[in-house]
Design an enzyme around this catalytic site. Sequence first.
Site, short mmCIF file in Angstrom:
data_model
loop_
_atom_site.label_atom_id
_atom_site.label_comp_id
_atom_site.label_asym_id
_atom_site.label_seq_id
_atom_site.Cartn_x
_atom_site.Cartn_y
_atom_site.Cartn_z
CB SER A 135 -0.92 -0.01 1.22
OG SER A 135 -1.70 -1.19 1.25
CG ASN A 136 3.37 2.70 3.18
OD1 ASN A 136 3.42 3.87 3.52
ND2 ASN A 136 2.81 1.77 3.95
CE LYS A 139 1.30 -4.61 6.41
NZ LYS A 139 1.68 -3.67 5.33
#
EC number: 4.1.3.16
Length: 309
Positions: free
Chosen positions: A49-50, A173
Site C-alpha cells: 500500500s505504501n 499481515k
Amino acid sequence: MANRPLVPGVYVPTVAFFAENEDVDVATVEKHAAYLAKSGVAGIVVQGSNGEAVHLDREERNLITSATRHALDSVGATSMPVIVGTGAPSTRETINLCKDAAAAGGDYVLVLPPSYYKSLVSSAALLDHFRAVADASPIPVLIYNFPGASAGLDLSSDDILALSSHPNIIGTKLTCGNTGKLTRIVAQAGPSFLTFGGSCDFTLQTLIGGGAGVIAGTANIIPRACVRIMELYRAGRVEEAQKVQAIVARADWLAIKGGFVAVKSALQSYRGYGQQPRRPCVAPSSEEAAALKEAFSESIELERQLESQ
C-alpha cells in the site's frame, strides 16, 4: 519454496520513487533499499500500500522488484528476503503477478483479497481464491488483511486459520490492527505460520500476542527505532520497550493520517529524496511539509541516536 527464509522481525513496505516526470527512479529505489538493509530490518516489501502499487503498470512493478533485489545483493544482504505485493481484482491476474514477482527476484508474495466486486464474492469463493493463488504461485503466499485498502473487506481469524493449513500459505499481515485476531491466529495456526502486525504503533502488542513482528510503513523513516522495540522486548526490558513504542506510535499516527504522501515528505525532509508521488496524489505544500518535518522530529532524534551507536 523460497530460498531466503522469512524470519521474525521488522519488514519495511517501501515507498515507490519517481522522477519529476513520474518515471520510476531506479537509482533512488536502489539507494533506499541499500539504506534499509543496513538498519537492522529483516526484509523489504515492494508493491504494498505504501509502494503505490495501484499506480504502477506490470513492467514497472517488475522493475522495482528487480532493482530492490539488486540493491540488497550489492550491499551484501543476499539473504534478506523481498516480499512482493500481488493483490489484484481477479484470481487470474493475481496469479500472473505472483509469477512475475518470482521471475523478478521476489521471495514471497503478499496478497490482498479481491474487493472490487465484494458483494458478488461469497466467503467460500474468497477462500477458494486464496487457495487457487497459493496452488499456482511459484513462491509462498502471505495473506494481507487491510480493510482500508479492500473496500472494508475484513478477513476473520476463522478465514485466515482455514487458509493457514495450505502448504504454500505461510503467514499473514494484519493491518486491521485487531490484536485479538492476531492472538487467536498465533495460538491456533501451526508454528511455521508467521503472523505480522501491519503497523508499528502496535509492535509491542504484536509481540506480546506472539506475533512474528511487523510490516510497517513508518519504518521507511525510522527503521532502527522500530527494530529497537523488538530488541528491548526480546531482552526482557519491557519498560524501555514501552517508552520507545510510545515515540514510534506517535510517529506512526502521522503516517497513518497522511498516508504514504506523509512518509515521502518526511523522507525528503530528513534524507533528501523521495517526495514525488504519482498523480492524482500530490506532494504536500511547503508549509505542510515543514509541519510534518517538525512533527516527525521526536522520532527522528531517536533514530539518529540509534544510528550513531
